[in-house]
Motif scaffolding. Structure first.
Motif, PDB file in Angstrom:
ATOM      1  N   MET A   1       0.838  -1.186   0.000  1.00 44.45           N
ATOM      2  CA  MET A   1       0.000   0.000   0.000  1.00 44.45           C
ATOM      3  C   MET A   1       0.880   1.246   0.000  1.00 44.45           C
ATOM      4  N   ILE A   2       0.274   2.387  -0.225  1.00 48.53           N
ATOM      5  CA  ILE A   2       1.062   3.586  -0.493  1.00 48.53           C
ATOM      6  C   ILE A   2       1.954   3.971   0.685  1.00 48.53           C
ATOM      7  N   GLN A   3       1.555   3.624   1.909  1.00 48.15           N
ATOM      8  CA  GLN A   3       2.370   3.981   3.067  1.00 48.15           C
ATOM      9  C   GLN A   3       3.469   2.967   3.367  1.00 48.15           C
ATOM     10  N   ASP A   4       3.509   1.872   2.622  1.00 51.46           N
ATOM     11  CA  ASP A   4       4.522   0.835   2.850  1.00 51.46           C
ATOM     12  C   ASP A   4       5.802   1.215   2.116  1.00 51.46           C
ATOM     13  N   ILE A   5       6.625   2.033   2.761  1.00 46.29           N
ATOM     14  CA  ILE A   5       7.783   2.632   2.082  1.00 46.29           C
ATOM     15  C   ILE A   5       9.104   2.031   2.540  1.00 46.29           C
ATOM     16  N   ALA A   6       9.073   0.944   3.301  1.00 39.40           N
ATOM     17  CA  ALA A   6      10.315   0.322   3.766  1.00 39.40           C
ATOM     18  C   ALA A   6      11.236   0.009   2.578  1.00 39.40           C
ATOM     19  N   PRO A   7      12.546   0.168   2.747  1.00 42.87           N
ATOM     20  CA  PRO A   7      13.292   0.405   3.992  1.00 42.87           C
ATOM     21  C   PRO A   7      13.317   1.862   4.448  1.00 42.87           C
ATOM     22  N   HIS A   8      12.641   2.765   3.724  1.00 34.59           N
ATOM     23  CA  HIS A   8      12.566   4.157   4.169  1.00 34.59           C
ATOM     24  C   HIS A   8      11.678   4.250   5.408  1.00 34.59           C
ATOM     25  N   VAL A   9      11.964   5.227   6.254  1.00 35.17           N
ATOM     26  CA  VAL A   9      11.245   5.375   7.520  1.00 35.17           C
ATOM     27  C   VAL A   9      10.632   6.772   7.604  1.00 35.17           C
ATOM     28  N   TYR A  10       9.332   6.806   7.871  1.00 33.28           N
ATOM     29  CA  TYR A  10       8.577   8.056   8.002  1.00 33.28           C
ATOM     30  C   TYR A  10       8.601   8.512   9.453  1.00 33.28           C
ATOM     31  N   HIS A  11       9.036   9.755   9.689  1.00 32.58           N
ATOM     32  CA  HIS A  11       9.076  10.332  11.034  1.00 32.58           C
ATOM     33  C   HIS A  11       8.107  11.519  11.062  1.00 32.58           C
ATOM     34  N   ASN A  12       6.993  11.371  11.788  1.00 30.61           N
ATOM     35  CA  ASN A  12       6.028  12.477  11.827  1.00 30.61           C
ATOM     36  C   ASN A  12       6.117  13.284  13.116  1.00 30.61           C
ATOM     37  N   GLU A  13       7.157  13.054  13.926  1.00 29.45           N
ATOM     38  CA  GLU A  13       7.360  13.894  15.100  1.00 29.45           C
ATOM     39  C   GLU A  13       7.577  15.344  14.635  1.00 29.45           C
ATOM     40  N   PHE A  14       6.991  16.279  15.366  1.00 32.18           N
ATOM     41  CA  PHE A  14       7.102  17.688  14.981  1.00 32.18           C
ATOM     42  C   PHE A  14       8.375  18.266  15.603  1.00 32.18           C
ATOM     43  N   ARG A  15       9.433  18.281  14.797  1.00 33.53           N
ATOM     44  CA  ARG A  15      10.733  18.785  15.243  1.00 33.53           C
ATOM     45  C   ARG A  15      11.270  19.766  14.209  1.00 33.53           C
ATOM     46  N   PRO A  16      10.648  20.937  14.126  1.00 31.39           N
ATOM     47  CA  PRO A  16      11.040  21.892  13.081  1.00 31.39           C
ATOM     48  C   PRO A  16      12.446  22.442  13.301  1.00 31.39           C
ATOM     49  N   GLN A  17      13.131  22.644  12.203  1.00 25.61           N
ATOM     50  CA  GLN A  17      14.440  23.272  12.192  1.00 25.61           C
ATOM     51  C   GLN A  17      14.652  23.878  10.820  1.00 25.61           C
ATOM     52  N   PRO A  18      15.578  24.805  10.689  1.00 25.53           N
ATOM     53  CA  PRO A  18      15.767  25.458   9.393  1.00 25.53           C
ATOM     54  C   PRO A  18      16.086  24.452   8.295  1.00 25.53           C
ATOM     55  N   PRO A  19      15.538  24.650   7.093  1.00 21.99           N
ATOM     56  CA  PRO A  19      15.811  23.721   5.986  1.00 21.99           C
ATOM     57  C   PRO A  19      17.255  23.815   5.527  1.00 21.99           C
ATOM     58  N   GLU A  20      17.731  22.709   4.958  1.00 21.49           N
ATOM     59  CA  GLU A  20      19.049  22.656   4.348  1.00 21.49           C
ATOM     60  C   GLU A  20      18.883  22.659   2.833  1.00 21.49           C
ATOM     61  N   ASP A  21      19.970  22.745   2.111  1.00 24.78           N
ATOM     62  CA  ASP A  21      19.901  22.772   0.649  1.00 24.78           C
ATOM     63  C   ASP A  21      19.215  21.537   0.088  1.00 24.78           C
ATOM     64  N   ASP A  22      19.397  20.379   0.746  1.00 21.37           N
ATOM     65  CA  ASP A  22      18.815  19.137   0.250  1.00 21.37           C
ATOM     66  C   ASP A  22      17.386  18.903   0.728  1.00 21.37           C
TER      67      ASP A  22
END
Length: 280
Positions: A1-22
């Motif tokens: 299914m669309i959320q089955d993205i392993a081996p990638h890992v989804y982190h939805n914790e809200f930990r904002p920080q300034p964006p990087e170039d990538d």
């Protein structure tokens, strides 16, 4: 299914920080998403490094989530902004887009985009809402009202009778493939009662032996889906609600075909039943 993205890992914790170039930019216009389609068939989102050096985003991009080490931000581009090679495409393309972890990011970001867009003003006093710096939250500095992202619970139901299952088609929708009976939970009812009510309302059947199969976040509609199988209880004559369904019929396992992709819980449940592997 669309959320089955392993081996990638989804982190939805809200930990904002300034964006990087990538870091990735997710840019939407109503039901369209900005992306670049490669000759290889992959679909890519812009990164901050793709912006011209003198170009500035206004308002500031909003941190959304992280996949692996890549951070994703919701951004608005001014009308004169131009990113070579990137165009707006229908967000439904994400159902089958590759790579899958970026497709999942694109549709999940769109759900948050729609929520943020609908919470620009306070529902209590009408004042502008602002983004919290510590939570995934919108709040009103005038009256103190605050809101968190909303999920709509819904059910997908495989109604079975031995080697047969009810298949249906929606009435008045662009989606024309076969589907299973489905519907949203109402206030004050359990998710199992939602199963019983939706089956009775849409095809006039009583059901028993309700058994949970699996859940799926379905960001195209802002829904958290709960998949159930159940058995018909008594008479199996279908009484179809044609305001909801254009048709509904019993199909033998051998007659059930897939939807052509593996993105949805509906398709997986259909294929599980066709293979005789549904929970009993």
């Amino acid at each position: 299914m669309i959320q089955d993205i392993a081996p990638h890992v989804y982190h939805n914790e809200f930990r904002p920080q300034p964006p990087e170039d990538d870091s990735y930019l997710l840019v939407y216009q109503e039901n369209q998403i900005l992306l670049r389609q490669e000759a290889s068939g992959t679909n890519l989102f812009p990164r901050f490094r793709d912006l011209e050096e003198e170009f500035r985003l206004s308002p500031e991009p909003v941190y959304l989530f992280t996949i692996d080490q890549d951070r994703f931000y919701l951004a608005q581009l001014s009308p004169d902004a131009f990113l070579p090679g990137f165009t707006f495409q229908d967000v439904r393309l994400m159902r089958t887009a590759q790579p899958q972890h970026l497709a999942f990011a694109g549709v999940t970001g769109h759900q948050l985009f729609r929520w943020y867009e609908s919470r620009r003003f306070c529902g209590c006093c009408g004042s502008p809402m602002v983004h919290s710096k510590t939570e995934r939250q919108m709040y009103c500095t005038a009256c103190g009202h605050y809101e968190y992202p909303v999920l709509s619970p819904a059910v997908i139901i495989g109604i079975t009778n031995g080697d047969k299952m009810v298949m249906s088609r929606y009435e008045g929708r662009s989606f024309k493939n076969y589907a299973l009976i489905a519907g949203y939970a109402e206030i004050g009812e359990t998710i199992e009662d939602t199963v019983r009510r939706e089956v009775m309302e849409e095809v006039g059947l009583k059901v028993k032996n309700i058994r949970y199969y699996k859940s799926q976040p379905w960001s195209f509609s802002g829904t958290l889906l709960f998949g159930f199988f159940c058995d018909v209880d008594g008479d199996d004559t279908l009484t179809v609600d044609h305001s909801e369904l254009s048709m509904a019929e019993w199909f033998h396992r051998s007659e059930i075909k897939g939807q052509g992709n593996s993105s949805s819980l509906t398709n997986e449940m259909m294929m599980i039943f066709a293979a005789g592997k549904e929970p009993r």
